[in-house]
Design a protein around this motif. Structure first.
Motif, PDB file in Angstrom:
ATOM      1  N   ARG A  58       1.242 -27.605  17.255  1.00 27.98           N
ATOM      2  CA  ARG A  58       1.729 -26.489  16.419  1.00 27.98           C
ATOM      3  C   ARG A  58       1.800 -25.189  17.201  1.00 27.98           C
ATOM      4  O   ARG A  58       2.773 -24.436  17.099  1.00 27.98           O
ATOM      5  CB  ARG A  58       0.820 -26.319  15.203  1.00 27.98           C
ATOM      6  N   TYR A  59       0.761 -24.917  17.986  1.00 29.28           N
ATOM      7  CA  TYR A  59       0.756 -23.694  18.789  1.00 29.28           C
ATOM      8  C   TYR A  59       1.857 -23.723  19.841  1.00 29.28           C
ATOM      9  O   TYR A  59       2.503 -22.701  20.101  1.00 29.28           O
ATOM     10  CB  TYR A  59      -0.593 -23.489  19.466  1.00 29.28           C
ATOM     11  N   THR A  60       2.096 -24.886  20.417  1.00 21.28           N
ATOM     12  CA  THR A  60       3.146 -25.008  21.425  1.00 21.28           C
ATOM     13  C   THR A  60       4.518 -24.756  20.809  1.00 21.28           C
ATOM     14  O   THR A  60       5.342 -24.039  21.383  1.00 21.28           O
ATOM     15  CB  THR A  60       3.104 -26.400  22.080  1.00 21.28           C
ATOM     16  N   VAL A  61       4.754 -25.316  19.636  1.00 19.10           N
ATOM     17  CA  VAL A  61       6.044 -25.100  18.962  1.00 19.10           C
ATOM     18  C   VAL A  61       6.196 -23.634  18.563  1.00 19.10           C
ATOM     19  O   VAL A  61       7.269 -23.039  18.748  1.00 19.10           O
ATOM     20  CB  VAL A  61       6.180 -26.033  17.736  1.00 19.10           C
ATOM     21  N   LEU A  62       5.136 -23.022  18.052  1.00 20.31           N
ATOM     22  CA  LEU A  62       5.198 -21.607  17.649  1.00 20.31           C
ATOM     23  C   LEU A  62       5.501 -20.701  18.833  1.00 20.31           C
ATOM     24  O   LEU A  62       6.389 -19.842  18.755  1.00 20.31           O
ATOM     25  CB  LEU A  62       3.880 -21.191  16.991  1.00 20.31           C
TER      26      LEU A  62
END
Length: 84
Positions: A58-62
């Motif tokens: 999730r952090y990578t996509v954000l």
């Protein structure tokens, strides 16, 4: 648009590029490919749980979306700056 907007986008782009690189390097290798070639194919229980992997995803996509938006914003700013 003011030049400070472009500098803000450039700084945001540099910061998100570094964070995105670090986040991608934190991902566990899924086997095969380049990651197993350099020893990433060895499984370890120290990498964390599946919840940690989901949060890392999730952090990578954000950060990737913010990185992409800053590139688009900088491109639009340059287009408007050249036109005027």
């Amino acid at each position: 648009m003011p030049i400070a907007f472009a500098y803000t986008l450039i700084v945001l782009l540099i910061i998100t590029s570094i964070i995105l690189t670090l986040l991608i390097l934190l991902h566990r290798g899924k086997g095969g490919g380049m990651s197993s070639m350099f020893g990433g194919g060895v499984t370890s229980s120290l990498a964390g749980s599946s919840v940690a992997e989901k949060n890392l995803d999730r952090y990578t996509v954000l950060v990737g979306v913010i990185w992409f938006a800053s590139i688009i914003g900088l491109g639009l700013w340059l287009k408007l700056a050249v036109a005027s």
